[in-house]
Design a protein around this motif. Sequence first.
Motif, PDB file in Angstrom:
ATOM      1  N   VAL A 196       0.832  -1.228   0.170  1.00  0.00           N
ATOM      2  CA  VAL A 196      -0.007  -0.046  -0.003  1.00  0.00           C
ATOM      3  C   VAL A 196       0.974   1.324  -0.171  1.00  0.00           C
ATOM      4  CG1 VAL A 196      -1.714   1.269   1.300  1.00  0.00           C
ATOM      5  CG2 VAL A 196      -1.647  -1.236   1.280  1.00  0.00           C
ATOM      6  N   ARG A 197       0.600   2.148  -0.885  1.00  0.00           N
ATOM      7  CA  ARG A 197       1.441   3.214  -1.055  1.00  0.00           C
ATOM      8  C   ARG A 197       0.589   4.724  -1.138  1.00  0.00           C
ATOM      9  NH1 ARG A 197       6.487   3.156  -5.184  1.00  0.00           N
ATOM     10  NH2 ARG A 197       6.681   4.942  -4.044  1.00  0.00           N
ATOM     11  N   ALA A 198       1.196   5.442  -0.144  1.00  0.00           N
ATOM     12  CA  ALA A 198       0.119   6.708   0.064  1.00  0.00           C
ATOM     13  C   ALA A 198       1.093   7.855   0.895  1.00  0.00           C
ATOM     14  CB  ALA A 198      -1.174   6.341   0.573  1.00  0.00           C
ATOM     15  N   SER A 199       0.410   8.926   1.164  1.00  0.00           N
ATOM     16  CA  SER A 199       1.133   9.713   1.964  1.00  0.00           C
ATOM     17  C   SER A 199       1.335   9.398   3.336  1.00  0.00           C
ATOM     18  CB  SER A 199       0.298  11.042   1.896  1.00  0.00           C
ATOM     19  OG  SER A 199       0.693  12.005   2.953  1.00  0.00           O
ATOM     20  N   PRO A 200       2.321   9.690   3.898  1.00  0.00           N
ATOM     21  CA  PRO A 200       2.738   9.069   5.231  1.00  0.00           C
ATOM     22  C   PRO A 200       1.557   9.251   6.366  1.00  0.00           C
ATOM     23  CG  PRO A 200       4.659  10.110   4.430  1.00  0.00           C
ATOM     24  CD  PRO A 200       3.430  10.278   3.366  1.00  0.00           C
ATOM     25  N   ASP A 201       0.651  10.337   5.732  1.00  0.00           N
ATOM     26  CA  ASP A 201      -0.368  10.564   6.826  1.00  0.00           C
ATOM     27  C   ASP A 201      -1.236   9.525   7.051  1.00  0.00           C
ATOM     28  OD1 ASP A 201      -2.014  13.103   4.815  1.00  0.00           O
ATOM     29  OD2 ASP A 201      -1.830  10.998   4.710  1.00  0.00           O
ATOM     30  N   LEU A 202      -1.337   8.737   6.126  1.00  0.00           N
ATOM     31  CA  LEU A 202      -2.241   7.362   6.133  1.00  0.00           C
ATOM     32  C   LEU A 202      -1.936   6.407   7.271  1.00  0.00           C
ATOM     33  CD1 LEU A 202      -4.593   6.080   4.413  1.00  0.00           C
ATOM     34  CD2 LEU A 202      -2.884   4.571   3.224  1.00  0.00           C
ATOM     35  N   GLY A 203      -0.793   6.569   7.893  1.00  0.00           N
ATOM     36  CA  GLY A 203      -0.311   6.004   9.014  1.00  0.00           C
ATOM     37  C   GLY A 203      -1.240   5.514  10.039  1.00  0.00           C
ATOM     38  N   ASP A 204      -2.041   6.889  10.172  1.00  0.00           N
ATOM     39  CA  ASP A 204      -2.965   6.710  11.456  1.00  0.00           C
ATOM     40  C   ASP A 204      -3.929   5.590  11.043  1.00  0.00           C
ATOM     41  OD1 ASP A 204      -2.663  10.157  12.068  1.00  0.00           O
ATOM     42  OD2 ASP A 204      -1.436   8.676  12.917  1.00  0.00           O
ATOM     43  N   SER A 205      -4.461   5.776   9.827  1.00  0.00           N
ATOM     44  CA  SER A 205      -5.487   4.867   9.456  1.00  0.00           C
ATOM     45  C   SER A 205      -5.052   3.322   9.034  1.00  0.00           C
ATOM     46  CB  SER A 205      -6.087   5.359   7.938  1.00  0.00           C
ATOM     47  OG  SER A 205      -6.915   4.394   7.326  1.00  0.00           O
ATOM     48  N   MET A 206      -3.720   3.524   8.715  1.00  0.00           N
ATOM     49  CA  MET A 206      -3.369   1.886   8.603  1.00  0.00           C
ATOM     50  C   MET A 206      -3.106   1.375  10.090  1.00  0.00           C
ATOM     51  SD  MET A 206      -3.058   1.414   5.281  1.00  0.00           S
ATOM     52  CE  MET A 206      -1.794  -0.134   5.260  1.00  0.00           C
ATOM     53  N   GLY A 207      -2.872   2.150  10.999  1.00  0.00           N
ATOM     54  CA  GLY A 207      -2.576   1.702  12.398  1.00  0.00           C
ATOM     55  C   GLY A 207      -1.196   1.435  12.652  1.00  0.00           C
ATOM     56  N   VAL A 208      -0.244   1.838  11.836  1.00  0.00           N
ATOM     57  CA  VAL A 208       1.301   1.948  12.193  1.00  0.00           C
ATOM     58  C   VAL A 208       2.021   2.688  11.180  1.00  0.00           C
ATOM     59  CG1 VAL A 208       1.819  -0.050  10.464  1.00  0.00           C
ATOM     60  CG2 VAL A 208       2.891  -0.028  12.618  1.00  0.00           C
ATOM     61  N   HIS A 209       2.901   3.327  11.773  1.00  0.00           N
ATOM     62  CA  HIS A 209       3.683   4.071  11.029  1.00  0.00           C
ATOM     63  C   HIS A 209       4.967   3.438  10.513  1.00  0.00           C
ATOM     64  CE1 HIS A 209       1.487   8.065  11.120  1.00  0.00           C
ATOM     65  NE2 HIS A 209       0.921   7.473  12.227  1.00  0.00           N
ATOM     66  N   PHE A 210       5.956   4.165   9.785  1.00  0.00           N
ATOM     67  CA  PHE A 210       7.340   3.510   9.359  1.00  0.00           C
ATOM     68  C   PHE A 210       8.146   3.117  10.293  1.00  0.00           C
ATOM     69  CE2 PHE A 210      10.852   2.847   7.257  1.00  0.00           C
ATOM     70  CZ  PHE A 210      11.982   3.516   6.927  1.00  0.00           C
TER      71      PHE A 210
END
Lengths: 173, 946
Positions: free
Chosen positions: A15-29
């Motif tokens: 899944v690729r998107a802006s890093p701000d998707l991290g909250d929705s994805m449940g995890v960050h880099f």
Amino acid sequence: MPSLVDSSSLAKVLVRASPDLGDSMGVHFGLSTRDPSGALVVGYGYGEWLVLASPDSAGDVVHRFEGRPYDGLRSVIDVTHGYAVLRLTGTDAAELLSRLCPIDLSDDVTPTGAVFRSVVGGLSVGVIRDDEAGEPSYLLVVDRSYGQSLSDMLGDAGGEFALAYVRPPLPGM
Amino acid sequence: MSSHRLSPQPGEVIDRGRSFTFRWNASPFAAYDGDTIVSALAASGERVFSRSLKYHRRRGLLTGDFNDPNCMVTADGEPNVRAAHRLVRPGMSVSSQDTWPSLRFDVKAANQLVGRFLGPGFYYKTFMRPQRLWPAYDGVLARFAHGGHAPTAADGDRYDQRYVHPDVLVAGGGPAGMAAAIAAADAGARVLLVEEEHHLGGHLRWGESSDLESLRAAVDAAGIEVLTDAVVTGRYDGNWVSVLQRSAPGATPHFRERLVKARAKHLILAPGLLDRPYVVGGNDLPGVMLSTAVRRLVNLYAVRPGDRAVVLTANASGDAAVADLTRAGVEVARVLDARQGEDIARIRGRSGVRAVECSDGSVVDCDLVVTAVGWTTPLTLATVSGARAEFRPEAARFVPVGLPDDVSATGGIVGDGSLDELLDHATAVGREAARRAARSAVALAAGNPHARVAAAPESFAVDIPDLRPAEHPMLFLGRTDGIVDFSEDVSAKDLKSAVHEGYDSLELAKRYTTATMGPSQGKLEAVNSIAAVAAASGAGFAATGTTTGRPPYVPVSLGALAGRSHQLLRRSPLQAWHEANGATPLYAGSWIRPDHYGDAAAEVRAVRENVGIIDVTPLGKFDLRGPDVPDLLELLYVNKWRKLAVGSVRYGVMCAEDGVVLDDGVTGRLGPEHYLMTTTSSGADAAHDWMERWLQTERRDWQVHVTPVTANYASINVAGPRSRDLLSRLTDVDLTPDAFGYMRVRTGTVGGIADCVVWRIGFTGELSFEVHVPAGHGVLVWEALLAAGADLGVRPFGIEAQRILRLEKGHLIVGQDTDGLTQAYGAALDWAVKLDKPDFVGKPELLWQQIRDDHLRLVGLQPVDGAVVPPEASQIVEDGTRIVGRITSSRMSPTLDRAVCLGLVAPHLSTAGTTVTVRLPGGGSLQARVLPQLAHVDPEGVRLRA
């Protein structure tokens, strides 16, 4: 005695998107987590997530992530066939990996849930620490074409630790 | 028992219960487990172990440790083994080096007769004329080159490597190092302790010591990782520390050496001090030893170093050596106390020490001379860490000053004291190192999303007690000329002579005489060299300065640096099938590919007449998504992309900003914002970098995702007039010409596998379809094609056949038919370059190229004599000598039964019909005619558009 399991049959979706998707994805880099379905969601890069799920579920995973509302550009790509995944487990797993990988593998620095990409024996490899039943365990993700080379290197380094190479791949993670 | 073996000594490291024999210069000698090569030989009374570099003087044990310059031998075929450090093994075969016919009778000792002609830099003054005799001079000088012979057989040993991340790394396992390590570990640090010798303990090992046993027990109890027979070879930025581990008894699998790469939060230097030789006449005779060598021999190996000794002592080590000698039954004939002004004037002897001329004029017969004239501080690791060397004249040695915050020092390198004072200092240093390491861990964790490092409690720096070097007389140069650099056979007189010739700085004198440039890397001779140059120049010791130490601290084998040898190969999912079916492998970059299956010409004919299939998995493949993909394609390719419809494919050429061709490939549009790009296999990584560079730096606002999917697909090209017939048997995609024209792309099922991408493109000049199958199903589809096409004459074809086919068709290969200077127009890509685009990478240069019109041009070439295939890279010449081009691709064409070529030629020769001359490597030449087009077969393209 550490073990090496070929887990390449896992479904893999990028899944690729802006890093701000991290909250929705449940995890960050740099981190990983299990989602409600049991899939392992890995913060694999800057604006990049790798989802590891049970074999043959890639279609469902793609559908699930494409269905989430998002305004920006998002790519959800089935890369199941593009990566080899090897799971290295055991109390000596970190010591074995330290023969090939320069990253500090201590519990303080790379505990379970930690994700990084590094050179492992000359190959660019994604490393996900995902302990199993309290035992240190690492998922090693590499371009499929290099899978045999990585397996051979781990086998060579594993001679010192009586590495048990499990074939064929096992279901689940 | 060997003649010089003593009765059991407290603290000895030999195991008298395990004896064996080994060979020294073909003669058998006895040894115990734990003996070094030299200790075993010395126990049998051997005194001579080598001959010196230039003069081939006999040389005996001097320091008795790794740094001993006189104890380099060949052991079991391995040259330059440090015999005073290497443990002897049962059956080991050891021989002296660079002696002929033997160590005892070495004809090269005749050099001593012409010694006056072999002074420093003699090779700058002799062996110069006549110039035509240089090959002979080279041969003569080569015979005198020192250092054993490299084995000619491949080294089958294992060289291992390992990465570690200690909180504290302690370099040196003597009492100070051990105490520092224990204190750091007790303070919670992960500690790695590195010791060059085979055992921890340093000088405490010489004689029974309860302090040693308690320190060792504390090291064990503290959980410190200990590496013995290991040495820190260098310290680099950020405390990146290299450690060479020379052995690990019992390791499985066995390794000869291991390079341990450590990132230490704190480094503690505790290397101790080096006993320094005395420069006096006769100081290189066998039988002259340092006090620490004697103590080592007596206490560790139970060896009597001689029968009758004279000792020159200026410190406690010399005093202790006297006691050890007496205990070992050596008659100590005379003790000269330098602190009382006594001295050695000269050491007499020929094949070994015979007597000593004392400063008071007396002559004492002896066979052993022991010196303890001072200490050299091993400063290399300190200076490469950023410290400078400061000379303390009252102590007659250097100390490190200005270590960085993440490096500390303790023990002799800092100063002297009683054992308690040394241990107190080391303990404080260890605690402080742990404190700083904890502070570093917190700082490092700050940017780490997954680190779990608790904030260190507020703490104050540990109070480090004062430790200063003790006073010591300055004793470097004696009253008579002696050897300064034992490895390089450089005497004090040589250095004085160099200074008088004008090489009056230390750096110049070093390079002119080669002093300090031998295997011991200055450890034994640097300070004495400074003294000699200072005395000769009158500049004074401190003003003379020091030379610059650099890593590695000790010589490191190439094997250790190379580490494990892994051939990193990329494999297609079909590779096992290729190997099982007789494919000859081709290594193309990092990929292994099938070159052919036994008959490339037959494979070509199969494709031209029926159908063939080839594994093209290594083709670079990229998934492109986003609304701005057309912008990216317009920018990076020289041709136009905005009107590419869904389901269509276009060939693209990528140029760099200088107009040079970078890569080519086809890109298909799979959906409104979804494209699949292909590149060359060898250029895939570079193309990816290129795209990301533009997206991440110059066009950050563009909405584009580029995802590599090269290995995601097994890619199979089905080519030949019957390819449609074959593929249609396995796919639900409508392959009819009207439904699926040339340069189109579809998705569908092939061989029962869904989500395949099917392209109608061609590289061979035949009707062909390229199928991209999810990689895990590649073998299934491949075998299905072979089974389904048996009646159609299908066969696999390899890279060689593909190269022939594409050459017949005139398709260029980037990097084969182009080079680092070939711009687009030169590669016959005029038709692709759209200068009417607003902008693209390379446009200004290509516009200029078009205007200049003076570039080499890629043309099709046909040798007049079709039976001769000119080798690729053959030069095209004019007027016999002027190079005007070259052959870039060349093969025998099975289709035409004649040679076919592509080549780059000068513009005035590029007109169709022109005959050019090709110079063959053997010296002959052939004529070749320029074709009107690149293609030799089907130039109109009828076959591939069928």
